[in-house]
Write a protein that holds these residues in place. Structure first.
Motif, PDB file in Angstrom:
ATOM      1  N   SER A  76       0.863  -1.178   0.000  1.00 58.89           N
ATOM      2  CA  SER A  76       0.000   0.000   0.000  1.00 58.89           C
ATOM      3  C   SER A  76       0.897   1.224   0.000  1.00 58.89           C
ATOM      4  O   SER A  76       1.987   1.198   0.586  1.00 58.89           O
ATOM      5  CB  SER A  76      -0.902   0.035   1.235  1.00 58.89           C
ATOM      6  N   VAL A  77       0.448   2.281  -0.648  1.00 60.87           N
ATOM      7  CA  VAL A  77       1.229   3.507  -0.704  1.00 60.87           C
ATOM      8  C   VAL A  77       0.313   4.694  -0.466  1.00 60.87           C
ATOM      9  O   VAL A  77      -0.774   4.791  -1.034  1.00 60.87           O
ATOM     10  CB  VAL A  77       1.945   3.644  -2.069  1.00 60.87           C
ATOM     11  N   TYR A  78       0.788   5.579   0.401  1.00 63.45           N
ATOM     12  CA  TYR A  78       0.098   6.833   0.683  1.00 63.45           C
ATOM     13  C   TYR A  78       0.947   7.947   0.072  1.00 63.45           C
ATOM     14  O   TYR A  78       2.151   8.031   0.324  1.00 63.45           O
ATOM     15  CB  TYR A  78      -0.038   7.022   2.199  1.00 63.45           C
ATOM     16  N   LEU A  79       0.317   8.789  -0.739  1.00 62.48           N
ATOM     17  CA  LEU A  79       0.996   9.909  -1.385  1.00 62.48           C
ATOM     18  C   LEU A  79       0.399  11.214  -0.895  1.00 62.48           C
ATOM     19  O   LEU A  79      -0.831  11.354  -0.830  1.00 62.48           O
ATOM     20  CB  LEU A  79       0.831   9.839  -2.901  1.00 62.48           C
ATOM     21  N   HIS A  80       1.261  12.157  -0.554  1.00 60.13           N
ATOM     22  CA  HIS A  80       0.801  13.462  -0.089  1.00 60.13           C
ATOM     23  C   HIS A  80       1.643  14.541  -0.769  1.00 60.13           C
ATOM     24  O   HIS A  80       2.871  14.555  -0.597  1.00 60.13           O
ATOM     25  CB  HIS A  80       0.943  13.572   1.432  1.00 60.13           C
ATOM     26  N   PRO A  81       1.026  15.431  -1.556  1.00 62.91           N
ATOM     27  CA  PRO A  81       1.797  16.501  -2.183  1.00 62.91           C
ATOM     28  C   PRO A  81       2.448  17.394  -1.116  1.00 62.91           C
ATOM     29  O   PRO A  81       1.834  17.705  -0.098  1.00 62.91           O
ATOM     30  CB  PRO A  81       0.757  17.280  -2.977  1.00 62.91           C
ATOM     31  N   ILE A  82       3.688  17.783  -1.356  1.00 60.15           N
ATOM     32  CA  ILE A  82       4.395  18.711  -0.471  1.00 60.15           C
ATOM     33  C   ILE A  82       4.342  20.108  -1.076  1.00 60.15           C
ATOM     34  O   ILE A  82       4.025  21.076  -0.402  1.00 60.15           O
ATOM     35  CB  ILE A  82       5.864  18.274  -0.273  1.00 60.15           C
ATOM     36  N   THR A  83       4.687  20.216  -2.337  1.00 61.91           N
ATOM     37  CA  THR A  83       4.596  21.443  -3.134  1.00 61.91           C
ATOM     38  C   THR A  83       3.987  21.023  -4.473  1.00 61.91           C
ATOM     39  O   THR A  83       3.782  19.830  -4.701  1.00 61.91           O
ATOM     40  CB  THR A  83       5.993  22.067  -3.372  1.00 61.91           C
ATOM     41  N   PRO A  84       3.741  21.961  -5.376  1.00 62.44           N
ATOM     42  CA  PRO A  84       3.224  21.549  -6.689  1.00 62.44           C
ATOM     43  C   PRO A  84       4.163  20.623  -7.463  1.00 62.44           C
ATOM     44  O   PRO A  84       3.719  19.895  -8.337  1.00 62.44           O
ATOM     45  CB  PRO A  84       3.032  22.877  -7.423  1.00 62.44           C
ATOM     46  N   GLU A  85       5.451  20.620  -7.129  1.00 65.26           N
ATOM     47  CA  GLU A  85       6.412  19.797  -7.863  1.00 65.26           C
ATOM     48  C   GLU A  85       6.874  18.543  -7.125  1.00 65.26           C
ATOM     49  O   GLU A  85       7.462  17.651  -7.741  1.00 65.26           O
ATOM     50  CB  GLU A  85       7.666  20.617  -8.205  1.00 65.26           C
ATOM     51  N   PHE A  86       6.650  18.473  -5.815  1.00 68.04           N
ATOM     52  CA  PHE A  86       7.183  17.374  -5.010  1.00 68.04           C
ATOM     53  C   PHE A  86       6.103  16.725  -4.148  1.00 68.04           C
ATOM     54  O   PHE A  86       5.148  17.380  -3.747  1.00 68.04           O
ATOM     55  CB  PHE A  86       8.321  17.872  -4.102  1.00 68.04           C
ATOM     56  N   PHE A  87       6.308  15.439  -3.845  1.00 62.64           N
ATOM     57  CA  PHE A  87       5.338  14.712  -3.037  1.00 62.64           C
ATOM     58  C   PHE A  87       6.050  13.787  -2.054  1.00 62.64           C
ATOM     59  O   PHE A  87       7.209  13.409  -2.238  1.00 62.64           O
ATOM     60  CB  PHE A  87       4.376  13.904  -3.916  1.00 62.64           C
ATOM     61  N   LEU A  88       5.325  13.438  -1.012  1.00 61.42           N
ATOM     62  CA  LEU A  88       5.780  12.482  -0.018  1.00 61.42           C
ATOM     63  C   LEU A  88       5.155  11.141  -0.341  1.00 61.42           C
ATOM     64  O   LEU A  88       3.962  11.058  -0.610  1.00 61.42           O
ATOM     65  CB  LEU A  88       5.340  12.936   1.379  1.00 61.42           C
ATOM     66  N   LEU A  89       5.961  10.092  -0.315  1.00 69.52           N
ATOM     67  CA  LEU A  89       5.497   8.732  -0.528  1.00 69.52           C
ATOM     68  C   LEU A  89       5.781   7.945   0.743  1.00 69.52           C
ATOM     69  O   LEU A  89       6.888   8.003   1.272  1.00 69.52           O
ATOM     70  CB  LEU A  89       6.244   8.111  -1.706  1.00 69.52           C
ATOM     71  N   LEU A  90       4.771   7.232   1.221  1.00 63.28           N
ATOM     72  CA  LEU A  90       4.927   6.375   2.388  1.00 63.28           C
ATOM     73  C   LEU A  90       4.450   4.979   2.001  1.00 63.28           C
ATOM     74  O   LEU A  90       3.288   4.792   1.649  1.00 63.28           O
ATOM     75  CB  LEU A  90       4.124   6.916   3.570  1.00 63.28           C
ATOM     76  N   ALA A  91       5.373   4.008   2.035  1.00 62.98           N
ATOM     77  CA  ALA A  91       5.044   2.630   1.674  1.00 62.98           C
ATOM     78  C   ALA A  91       4.669   1.860   2.932  1.00 62.98           C
ATOM     79  O   ALA A  91       5.335   1.969   3.961  1.00 62.98           O
ATOM     80  CB  ALA A  91       6.225   1.973   0.973  1.00 62.98           C
ATOM     81  N   LEU A  92       3.608   1.053   2.819  1.00 64.78           N
ATOM     82  CA  LEU A  92       3.031   0.368   3.972  1.00 64.78           C
ATOM     83  C   LEU A  92       2.829  -1.108   3.681  1.00 64.78           C
ATOM     84  O   LEU A  92       2.612  -1.498   2.535  1.00 64.78           O
ATOM     85  CB  LEU A  92       1.674   1.000   4.303  1.00 64.78           C
ATOM     86  N   ASP A  93       2.853  -1.914   4.734  1.00 62.22           N
ATOM     87  CA  ASP A  93       2.565  -3.338   4.571  1.00 62.22           C
ATOM     88  C   ASP A  93       1.110  -3.624   4.944  1.00 62.22           C
ATOM     89  O   ASP A  93       0.338  -2.703   5.210  1.00 62.22           O
ATOM     90  CB  ASP A  93       3.546  -4.204   5.371  1.00 62.22           C
ATOM     91  N   GLY A  94       0.749  -4.901   4.983  1.00 63.75           N
ATOM     92  CA  GLY A  94      -0.625  -5.307   5.227  1.00 63.75           C
ATOM     93  C   GLY A  94      -1.166  -4.986   6.609  1.00 63.75           C
ATOM     94  O   GLY A  94      -2.367  -4.940   6.812  1.00 63.75           O
ATOM     95  N   ARG A  95      -0.305  -4.758   7.575  1.00 63.87           N
ATOM     96  CA  ARG A  95      -0.765  -4.439   8.921  1.00 63.87           C
ATOM     97  C   ARG A  95      -0.691  -2.944   9.212  1.00 63.87           C
ATOM     98  O   ARG A  95      -0.697  -2.516  10.349  1.00 63.87           O
ATOM     99  CB  ARG A  95       0.051  -5.217   9.963  1.00 63.87           C
ATOM    100  N   SER A  96      -0.624  -2.152   8.185  1.00 74.25           N
ATOM    101  CA  SER A  96      -0.417  -0.713   8.329  1.00 74.25           C
ATOM    102  C   SER A  96      -1.638  -0.012   8.920  1.00 74.25           C
ATOM    103  O   SER A  96      -2.755  -0.513   8.896  1.00 74.25           O
ATOM    104  CB  SER A  96      -0.090  -0.100   6.977  1.00 74.25           C
ATOM    105  N   ASN A  97      -1.388   1.166   9.422  1.00 72.26           N
ATOM    106  CA  ASN A  97      -2.422   2.000  10.018  1.00 72.26           C
ATOM    107  C   ASN A  97      -2.581   3.237   9.137  1.00 72.26           C
ATOM    108  O   ASN A  97      -1.750   4.152   9.189  1.00 72.26           O
ATOM    109  CB  ASN A  97      -2.011   2.375  11.444  1.00 72.26           C
ATOM    110  N   LEU A  98      -3.634   3.271   8.318  1.00 74.14           N
ATOM    111  CA  LEU A  98      -3.843   4.375   7.398  1.00 74.14           C
ATOM    112  C   LEU A  98      -4.056   5.695   8.140  1.00 74.14           C
ATOM    113  O   LEU A  98      -3.592   6.740   7.699  1.00 74.14           O
ATOM    114  CB  LEU A  98      -5.030   4.102   6.464  1.00 74.14           C
ATOM    115  N   GLY A  99      -4.721   5.651   9.277  1.00 71.70           N
ATOM    116  CA  GLY A  99      -4.925   6.871  10.053  1.00 71.70           C
ATOM    117  C   GLY A  99      -3.601   7.487  10.477  1.00 71.70           C
ATOM    118  O   GLY A  99      -3.412   8.703  10.371  1.00 71.70           O
ATOM    119  N   GLN A 100      -2.695   6.654  10.952  1.00 76.56           N
ATOM    120  CA  GLN A 100      -1.370   7.147  11.322  1.00 76.56           C
ATOM    121  C   GLN A 100      -0.629   7.672  10.092  1.00 76.56           C
ATOM    122  O   GLN A 100       0.041   8.703  10.158  1.00 76.56           O
ATOM    123  CB  GLN A 100      -0.537   6.049  11.968  1.00 76.56           C
TER     124      GLN A 100
END
Length: 116
Positions: A76-100
Motif C-alpha cells: 500500500s502507498v500513501y501519497l501526499h503533495p508537499i509542493t506543486p512539484e514534489f510529493f511524499l510517498l509512504l510505503a506500507l505493509d498489510g498491517r499498516s495504520n492508514l490513520g497514522q
C-alpha cells in the motif's frame, strides 16, 4: 530531510519506506527498512499522481489532489503533495495504520516543505 523520513517510518505502524519524489519521477531523498528500489517506487507513483492531478484538476474540476492512497495485495502507498512539484510517498505493509499514515504524513509534508 532524511531524519524526517526516518522518523515517519518509525512512527507509522506497518510503514517500511518513506521518500520525497518529484512529479518528474525522480527520487529526491528516501529511507527504507528493506532492499526496495525507491527510485522505481517513486517513478511509478509519480505517474499515478500526475494522472490523479490531471483527472481531478483539469477534467473533473475538483481542484488540486490533496492525497492518494493505493492498496494492493502486498503493498500500500500513501501519497501526499508537499509542493506543486514534489510529493511524499509512504510505503506500507498489510498491517499498516492508514490513520497514522495520514496524520504523520501531513505533519511530515509540512516540515519538508521548507526544504523544497
Amino acid at each position: 530531510m532524511l531524519p524526517h523520513l526516518t522518523q515517519l517510518v518509525a512512527d507509522v505502524d506497518g510503514a517500511w519506506a518513506a521518500a520525497i519524489g518529484g512529479l518528474d519521477g525522480l527520487l529526491v531523498e528516501g529511507h527504507t527498512a528493506t532492499a526496495t528500489d525507491l527510485n522505481l517506487l517513486v517513478a511509478e507513483h509519480a505517474g499515478l499522481l500526475r494522472g490523479a492531478n490531471a483527472a481531478y484538476g483539469d477534467t473533473l474540476g475538483g481542484g488540486q489532489t490533496r492525497e492518494v492512497y493505493l492498496r494492493g495485495e502486498r503493498l500500500s502507498v500513501y501519497l501526499h503533495p508537499i509542493t506543486p512539484e514534489f510529493f511524499l510517498l509512504l510505503a506500507l505493509d498489510g498491517r499498516s495504520n492508514l490513520g497514522q499514515a495520514r496524520l504523520y504524513g501531513r505533519e511530515t509534508a509540512r516540515k519538508l516543505e521548507s526544504y523544497l
